[in-house]
Design a protein around this motif. Structure first.
Motif, PDB file in Angstrom:
ATOM      1  N   GLY A 360       9.387 -26.545  58.344  1.00 19.49           N
ATOM      2  CA  GLY A 360       9.214 -25.205  58.571  1.00 19.49           C
ATOM      3  C   GLY A 360       9.106 -24.738  60.310  1.00 19.49           C
ATOM      4  N   LEU A 361       9.341 -25.858  60.993  1.00 19.21           N
ATOM      5  CA  LEU A 361       9.472 -25.263  62.466  1.00 19.21           C
ATOM      6  C   LEU A 361      10.340 -24.246  62.875  1.00 19.21           C
ATOM      7  N   ARG A 362       9.922 -23.336  63.603  1.00 15.09           N
ATOM      8  CA  ARG A 362      10.804 -22.480  64.078  1.00 15.09           C
ATOM      9  C   ARG A 362      11.803 -22.806  65.241  1.00 15.09           C
ATOM     10  N   GLU A 363      13.126 -22.525  64.851  1.00 11.41           N
ATOM     11  CA  GLU A 363      14.037 -23.053  65.850  1.00 11.41           C
ATOM     12  C   GLU A 363      14.127 -24.382  66.068  1.00 11.41           C
ATOM     13  N   THR A 364      14.115 -25.279  65.144  1.00 13.44           N
ATOM     14  CA  THR A 364      14.411 -26.785  65.075  1.00 13.44           C
ATOM     15  C   THR A 364      15.503 -27.093  66.072  1.00 13.44           C
ATOM     16  N   ASN A 365      16.640 -26.524  66.305  1.00 12.64           N
ATOM     17  CA  ASN A 365      17.634 -26.558  67.051  1.00 12.64           C
ATOM     18  C   ASN A 365      17.588 -26.268  68.454  1.00 12.64           C
ATOM     19  N   ALA A 366      16.184 -26.003  68.856  1.00 12.30           N
ATOM     20  CA  ALA A 366      16.181 -25.606  70.277  1.00 12.30           C
ATOM     21  C   ALA A 366      15.968 -26.715  71.192  1.00 12.30           C
ATOM     22  N   MET A 367      16.408 -27.022  72.138  1.00  8.05           N
ATOM     23  CA  MET A 367      16.592 -28.324  73.069  1.00  8.05           C
ATOM     24  C   MET A 367      16.660 -27.714  74.528  1.00  8.05           C
ATOM     25  N   ALA A 368      15.909 -28.678  75.344  1.00  8.74           N
ATOM     26  CA  ALA A 368      16.132 -28.683  76.632  1.00  8.74           C
ATOM     27  C   ALA A 368      17.430 -29.194  77.155  1.00  8.74           C
ATOM     28  N   LEU A 369      18.057 -28.586  78.050  1.00  8.91           N
ATOM     29  CA  LEU A 369      19.369 -29.000  78.483  1.00  8.91           C
ATOM     30  C   LEU A 369      19.340 -29.104  79.822  1.00  8.91           C
ATOM     31  N   CYS A 370      19.480 -30.394  80.373  1.00 10.35           N
ATOM     32  CA  CYS A 370      19.287 -30.679  81.832  1.00 10.35           C
ATOM     33  C   CYS A 370      20.618 -31.251  82.537  1.00 10.35           C
ATOM     34  N   THR A 371      20.844 -30.553  83.773  1.00  9.66           N
ATOM     35  CA  THR A 371      22.262 -30.667  84.256  1.00  9.66           C
ATOM     36  C   THR A 371      22.111 -30.877  85.679  1.00  9.66           C
ATOM     37  N   ALA A 372      22.649 -31.384  86.417  1.00  8.86           N
ATOM     38  CA  ALA A 372      22.592 -31.657  87.896  1.00  8.86           C
ATOM     39  C   ALA A 372      24.009 -31.218  88.600  1.00  8.86           C
ATOM     40  N   ASN A 373      23.892 -30.787  89.966  1.00  9.25           N
ATOM     41  CA  ASN A 373      25.086 -30.300  90.582  1.00  9.25           C
ATOM     42  C   ASN A 373      25.740 -31.573  91.384  1.00  9.25           C
ATOM     43  N   LYS A 374      26.512 -31.222  92.279  1.00  8.62           N
ATOM     44  CA  LYS A 374      27.411 -32.638  92.564  1.00  8.62           C
ATOM     45  C   LYS A 374      26.335 -32.939  93.916  1.00  8.62           C
ATOM     46  N   ASP A 375      25.369 -32.446  94.101  1.00  7.55           N
ATOM     47  CA  ASP A 375      24.300 -32.753  95.246  1.00  7.55           C
ATOM     48  C   ASP A 375      23.029 -33.445  94.518  1.00  7.55           C
ATOM     49  N   LYS A 376      23.033 -33.514  93.165  1.00  3.68           N
ATOM     50  CA  LYS A 376      22.256 -34.259  92.389  1.00  3.68           C
ATOM     51  C   LYS A 376      20.984 -33.575  92.283  1.00  3.68           C
ATOM     52  N   LYS A 377      21.164 -32.195  92.438  1.00  2.00           N
ATOM     53  CA  LYS A 377      20.142 -31.304  92.312  1.00  2.00           C
ATOM     54  C   LYS A 377      19.856 -30.927  90.819  1.00  2.00           C
ATOM     55  N   PRO A 378      18.693 -31.190  90.129  1.00  2.00           N
ATOM     56  CA  PRO A 378      18.661 -30.988  88.580  1.00  2.00           C
ATOM     57  C   PRO A 378      18.148 -29.608  88.476  1.00  2.00           C
ATOM     58  N   SER A 379      18.437 -29.207  87.226  1.00  2.00           N
ATOM     59  CA  SER A 379      17.927 -28.006  86.474  1.00  2.00           C
ATOM     60  C   SER A 379      17.937 -28.270  85.298  1.00  2.00           C
ATOM     61  N   ALA A 414      21.655 -34.448  79.807  1.00  2.00           N
ATOM     62  CA  ALA A 414      20.454 -34.646  79.143  1.00  2.00           C
ATOM     63  C   ALA A 414      19.921 -33.597  78.186  1.00  2.00           C
ATOM     64  N   LEU A 415      19.767 -34.160  76.943  1.00  2.00           N
ATOM     65  CA  LEU A 415      18.962 -33.100  75.951  1.00  2.00           C
ATOM     66  C   LEU A 415      17.675 -33.633  75.703  1.00  2.00           C
ATOM     67  N   LEU A 416      16.785 -32.797  75.260  1.00  5.09           N
ATOM     68  CA  LEU A 416      15.414 -33.205  74.875  1.00  5.09           C
ATOM     69  C   LEU A 416      15.063 -32.250  73.731  1.00  5.09           C
ATOM     70  N   PHE A 417      14.544 -32.895  72.705  1.00  5.91           N
ATOM     71  CA  PHE A 417      14.257 -32.025  71.419  1.00  5.91           C
ATOM     72  C   PHE A 417      12.815 -32.564  71.398  1.00  5.91           C
ATOM     73  N   TYR A 418      11.908 -31.325  71.122  1.00  9.43           N
ATOM     74  CA  TYR A 418      10.595 -31.613  71.199  1.00  9.43           C
ATOM     75  C   TYR A 418      10.105 -30.920  69.693  1.00  9.43           C
ATOM     76  N   TRP A 419       9.358 -31.602  68.786  1.00  8.99           N
ATOM     77  CA  TRP A 419       8.883 -30.971  67.436  1.00  8.99           C
ATOM     78  C   TRP A 419       7.363 -31.196  67.469  1.00  8.99           C
TER      79      TRP A 419
END
Length: 484
Positions: A360-379, A414-419
């Motif tokens: 019954g978790l709300r939005e089980t498919n919610a995930m943190a999406l981590c990317t980085a630009n060409k200078d390797k600065k992550p967001s 990188a993806l991160l799921f947290y339940w």
């Protein structure tokens, strides 16, 4: 404008439990990492976090942080109204007179507000045993209602109701509690030291209409609550005290002017805080009373906070200062053994994902999406998973968004799921590619019409002059495509 990113086969999975299984005591967060190169292996490789094959010791742990960003913790300056004793009585008369509220309606709303406030701060896993001390008037009725709701919230309440009121409203509240097998405890049967049997004590003895000095047995009950405060000095855990509207024994306007009264940990003001609440120094002050009509607020010039969402209570005053380094949770999870892990990481993910949905978790498919630009600065940001199979994981984003441009420069993510309620998280890392445009179009046109227009209007990660620009463009497109 629209785009889909799909993960390809060369993915690395990490499945984590939030508590160490008994068979793996060496790692606080045992990680089971599966990559596509190990799909034929009969067992999952075990890695110790964060370095593979080495045991972390406390001396080798170092803290990392970004450059400090200091938030502005000053008060917003929003005004808050406080009522005199006379004003509080007049508002009650107005509510129950020309505005058509009944006593039992207001009591039900007040008691629910108290229960909701308690559950906001004191979770039943740690503060399960509740004692509600109820007086003979409306304040006591609020306490009876709060106890009933707390029972349904998962707490274990007991009631001390020494001076019962014979009116049908109150006898009905008692009957409701008895039907739930909530025990009633006499004053004589209460232990002198209340700290041994209770985690939360609800002070619902006297409200704003009380005058004079408390008489027996309430004077003795107040004395017992006051004596609990001394345990702080001996570092002994003591029950938290929650006062309903007015800490019993306080002067409604002057507060604890003699200095020897109850010092509650939480005060739940009702309708609006009374003048004595200005002298409340505890960490948790809540307001309950989401029933004040505009006419009453205008007549008494009430400045009250907005209630969040569907909540029956709202925190007022400064939130308590928190020692972040001391915040800990005792995770309790079933063990995860290597022989129980699926060889195919996608199958293992499906198993955990289905269990998260079933819980019954709300939005089980919610995930943190981590990317980085060409200078390797992550967001990082939160997005929604829209599909997965043995080829990868799919999500949607605007081509020109920050994540879209970063993935164009550096096609890895990188993806991160947290339940949280299951104490589980899954990390997925690997390269990213676009899926065919036809699939992107099919998904886009499957969305509600308003969402389609909103996606066109809101050019992600771009700067807009103001909110009105978005509203105007949305209205323009809504009219333009009125026929579909």
């Amino acid at each position: 404008m629209r785009n889909v990113m799909r993960r390809v086969r060369t993915m690395t999975f990490t499945f984590l439990l939030q508590s160490p299984p008994p068979s793996l005591p060496i790692s606080p967060s045992p990680q089971f990492s599966l990559s596509s190169s190990a799909l034929l292996s009969t067992t999952a490789q075990r890695f110790l976090a964060p370095s593979q094959g080495s045991l972390l010791r406390s001396a080798s742990i170092r803290a990392f942080c970004t450059k400090p960003i200091i938030p502005n913790m000053e008060d917003s300056g929003s005004p808050l109204s406080y009522l005199t004793q006379r004003e509080a009585a007049e508002i009650d008369e107005t509510l129950m007179g020309p505005l058509g509220f009944s006593v039992d309606q207001l009591m039900e709303l007040a008691g629910l507000s108290v229960a909701a406030s308690v559950s906001e701060v004191y979770k039943p896993e740690e503060y399960r045993r509740v004692l509600a001390i109820c007086g003979p008037g409306n304040n006591g009725g609020d306490g009876l209602v709060a106890a009933r709701h707390l029972h349904h919230f998962g707490y274990k309440p007991s009631i001390c109701y020494p001076k019962r009121t014979a009116k049908s409203l109150y006898t009905g509240l008692v009957t409701q509690l008895e039907s739930l097998s909530v025990p009633f405890v006499s004053v004589d049967d209460l232990p002198e030291d209340l700290s041994k049997d209770f985690d939360v004590i609800i002070d619902a003895m006297f409200g704003f209409s009380f005058h004079g000095a408390p008489r027996p047995p309430f004077d003795d009950l107040i004395r017992r609550l006051v004596s609990l405060q001394t345990y702080e000095q001996t570092l002994q855990k003591h029950p938290v005290i929650v006062s309903v509207d007015i800490p019993s024994g306080w002067n409604v306007e002057e507060g604890d002017h003699e200095g020897g009264g109850i010092k509650p940990d939480m005060l739940v003001s009702l309708t609006a805080p009374k003048l004595c609440a200005k002298r409340f120094c505890g960490p948790h002050h809540f307001l309950g009373g989401r029933f004040v009509p505009p006419s009453v607020a205008e007549k008494y010039k009430l400045e009250l906070p907005s209630y969040p969402g569907t909540s029956m209570c709202v925190r007022i005053g400064k939130p308590p200062k928190v020692d972040i380094s001391a915040m800990r949770v005792n995770y309790v999870s079933p063990e995860l053994l290597e022989e129980q892990v699926e060889t195919d990481p996608t199958v293992q993910f499906r198993k955990w994902f289905d269990e998260a949905v079933a819980s019954g978790l709300r939005e089980t498919n919610a995930m943190a999406l981590c990317t980085a630009n060409k200078d390797k600065k992550p967001s990082s940001r939160m997005v929604l998973l829209k599909g997965f199979d043995e080829n990868g994981f799919v999500w949607f984003t605007n081509y020109e968004s920050k994540k879209g441009s970063e993935l164009s420069e550096n096609p890895c993510a990188a993806l991160l799921f947290y339940w949280e309620s299951l104490n589980r998280q899954v990390r997925i890392e690997g390269p990213v590619e676009r899926i065919p445009e036809s699939e992107s179009e099919n998904y886009y046109h499957s969305r509600p019409r308003g969402s389609q227009i909103g996606a066109i209007v809101s050019k992600q990660s771009s700067v807009v002059p103001g909110r009105h620009i978005l509203y105007d463009e949305y209205e323009e497109l809504t009219k333009k495509y009125s026929d579909g």
